[in-house]
Design a protein around this motif. Structure first.
Motif, short mmCIF file in Angstrom:
data_model
loop_
_atom_site.label_atom_id
_atom_site.label_comp_id
_atom_site.label_asym_id
_atom_site.label_seq_id
_atom_site.Cartn_x
_atom_site.Cartn_y
_atom_site.Cartn_z
N VAL A 60 0.82 -1.21 0.00
CA VAL A 60 0.00 0.00 0.00
C VAL A 60 0.86 1.26 0.00
O VAL A 60 0.51 2.26 -0.66
N LEU A 61 2.00 1.26 0.67
CA LEU A 61 2.85 2.44 0.69
C LEU A 61 3.45 2.72 -0.68
O LEU A 61 3.49 3.87 -1.13
N ASP A 62 3.89 1.66 -1.37
CA ASP A 62 4.43 1.84 -2.71
C ASP A 62 3.36 2.34 -3.67
O ASP A 62 3.61 3.21 -4.51
N ALA A 63 2.15 1.81 -3.53
CA ALA A 63 1.05 2.21 -4.40
C ALA A 63 0.68 3.68 -4.17
O ALA A 63 0.50 4.45 -5.13
N VAL A 64 0.55 4.07 -2.91
CA VAL A 64 0.19 5.46 -2.61
C VAL A 64 1.28 6.41 -3.08
O VAL A 64 0.99 7.48 -3.64
N ARG A 65 2.55 6.03 -2.90
CA ARG A 65 3.64 6.88 -3.38
C ARG A 65 3.58 7.05 -4.90
O ARG A 65 3.79 8.15 -5.42
N ALA A 66 3.30 5.97 -5.62
CA ALA A 66 3.24 6.05 -7.08
C ALA A 66 2.13 6.98 -7.54
O ALA A 66 2.32 7.80 -8.45
N ILE A 67 0.97 6.89 -6.90
CA ILE A 67 -0.16 7.74 -7.30
C ILE A 67 0.08 9.19 -6.87
O ILE A 67 -0.16 10.12 -7.65
N ALA A 68 0.58 9.37 -5.67
CA ALA A 68 0.83 10.73 -5.17
C ALA A 68 1.91 11.44 -5.99
O ALA A 68 1.92 12.67 -6.08
N GLY A 69 2.81 10.68 -6.58
CA GLY A 69 3.86 11.26 -7.39
C GLY A 69 3.50 11.48 -8.84
O GLY A 69 4.34 11.93 -9.63
N ASP A 70 2.25 11.18 -9.20
CA ASP A 70 1.79 11.30 -10.59
C ASP A 70 0.80 12.46 -10.68
O ASP A 70 -0.33 12.36 -10.19
N ASP A 71 1.22 13.56 -11.30
CA ASP A 71 0.35 14.74 -11.30
C ASP A 71 -0.81 14.67 -12.27
O ASP A 71 -1.58 15.63 -12.39
N PHE A 72 -1.00 13.52 -12.93
CA PHE A 72 -2.23 13.31 -13.68
C PHE A 72 -3.42 13.22 -12.73
O PHE A 72 -4.54 13.58 -13.08
N PHE A 73 -3.15 12.76 -11.51
CA PHE A 73 -4.23 12.48 -10.57
C PHE A 73 -4.47 13.64 -9.61
O PHE A 73 -3.53 14.22 -9.05
N ASP A 74 -5.74 13.96 -9.45
CA ASP A 74 -6.20 14.97 -8.50
C ASP A 74 -6.78 14.31 -7.25
O ASP A 74 -6.98 14.99 -6.23
N ALA A 75 -7.09 13.02 -7.34
CA ALA A 75 -7.76 12.31 -6.25
C ALA A 75 -7.22 10.89 -6.15
O ALA A 75 -6.71 10.33 -7.13
N ILE A 76 -7.35 10.33 -4.97
CA ILE A 76 -6.98 8.94 -4.73
C ILE A 76 -8.06 8.30 -3.88
O ILE A 76 -8.63 8.94 -2.99
N GLU A 77 -8.36 7.04 -4.18
CA GLU A 77 -9.30 6.28 -3.36
C GLU A 77 -8.55 5.15 -2.68
O GLU A 77 -7.95 4.31 -3.35
N VAL A 78 -8.54 5.18 -1.36
CA VAL A 78 -7.86 4.16 -0.57
C VAL A 78 -8.88 3.33 0.18
O VAL A 78 -10.03 3.74 0.36
N GLY A 79 -8.45 2.16 0.62
CA GLY A 79 -9.32 1.27 1.37
C GLY A 79 -8.76 1.01 2.74
O GLY A 79 -7.87 1.72 3.22
N PRO A 80 -9.25 -0.02 3.41
CA PRO A 80 -8.79 -0.34 4.76
C PRO A 80 -7.31 -0.70 4.79
O PRO A 80 -6.81 -1.39 3.90
N ILE A 81 -6.62 -0.20 5.81
CA ILE A 81 -5.19 -0.48 6.00
C ILE A 81 -5.05 -1.05 7.40
O ILE A 81 -4.97 -0.30 8.38
N PRO A 82 -5.00 -2.37 7.54
CA PRO A 82 -5.00 -2.99 8.87
C PRO A 82 -3.77 -2.65 9.70
O PRO A 82 -3.85 -2.55 10.93
#
Length: 298
Positions: free
Chosen positions: A24-46
């Protein structure tokens, strides 16, 4: 369209769909580092430590954070419209926890889905779902948060109670009688699975829609990735590609959903299939978005 899609929508992606095999950390970093995206949808993180780190990353990102509670129900057997009251309460409990987790991560609401149903108990299940949703809305309202129900297929794959667009409209109207912080999430990839079109769904649900997804589906029986599997655009025997996404955008424009001042979140829900590479599938989805948007009439 001459204007950018980002003028009218906060374009997002769903973390666990775009990068299903990454931490999940690698995925969030990849999306957060991509300025194509204005939003992210995350799910449960146990994992508590990872949850705290995700919160830290999201706080830096200037992304609109959304929270999908669907994984808390799918695969767990929990059903928010369970006609057994104890079962319903268990589903409600995890969704109340989802509201707390969403708030912690910086989201302003949660999305969930109805559970499975049977014809002979459909009315009872509907009443149970109203009870669950009302309780969620009351809890979320105290935090200034939204509750959104995603509309799924009713007889193909997820077989959720809500359901075809007219039934979803009835349900949303019933909830909105008491709770203004409720809305519907509609997904282009589900329209073929409910035998409906973009125009029919958007016009039927127009007063209640607060969130959008888009993606693809295979609805030909016997074909690979049949059902609600969210394969990439261009997947063999699939229902949606550039033209269907263009039509979705065009209908949204005609129905007044292009909003500069308060743009809706519109997230891609596409995942790699059996060995496909996540970054290539994601890039291909962006190409389809860019082409479909370019074809929308001003």
């Amino acid at each position: 369209m001459k204007d950018s899609i980002h003028t009218y929508f906060q374009v997002g992606t769903i973390q666990w769909m775009s990068y299903p095999d990454r931490d999940v950390l690698d995925a969030v970093r990849a999306i957060a580092g991509d300025d194509f995206f204005d939003a992210i949808e995350v799910g449960p993180i146990p994992d508590e430590a990872k949850r705290a780190e995700v919160k830290r990353l999201l706080a830096q990102s200037h992304l609109k954070v959304c929270y999908g509670a669907q994984p808390r129900l799918l695969g767990t057997g929990l059903n928010p419209n369970d006609i057994d009251e104890e079962g319903r309460k268990k589903a409600e409990a995890t969704l109340l926890e989802a509201i707390d987790e969403a708030e912690y991560l910086g989201a302003k609401g949660i999305a969930f889905l109805a559970g499975k149903w049977q014809e002979e108990t459909k009315d009872q299940a509907y009443a149970q779902l109203l009870k669950t949703t009302g309780n969620l809305c009351e809890y979320a309202a105290a935090k200034g948060m939204m509750v959104e129900l995603e509309v799924f297929d009713y007889d193909m794959d997820k077989a959720a109670l809500i359901g075809p667009a007219p039934y979803a409209a009835r349900f949303a109207a019933d909830v909105r009688m008491k709770h203004s912080n409720f809305g519907l999430l509609v997904d282009l990839s589900h329209f073929p699975t409910t035998y409906e079109t973009s125009r029919f769904v958007i016009q039927t649900l127009r007063p209640y829609i607060t969130h959008f997804h888009f993606g693809n589906a295979v609805v030909k029986k016997g074909c690979e990735a049949y059902g609600d599997q969210h394969p990439r655009f261009g997947f063999p025997d699939s229902a949606n590609d550039v033209e269907e996404l263009r039509d979705y955008f065009q209908v949204l424009k005609e129905e007044g959903f292009f909003c500069r001042e308060h743009p809706f979140v519109m997230s891609m829900e596409v995942k790699p299939w059996k060995g496909e590479e996540d970054e290539i599938v994601l890039a291909g989805t962006k190409r389809v978005v860019n082409r479909a948007w370019a074809l929308v009439k001003d």
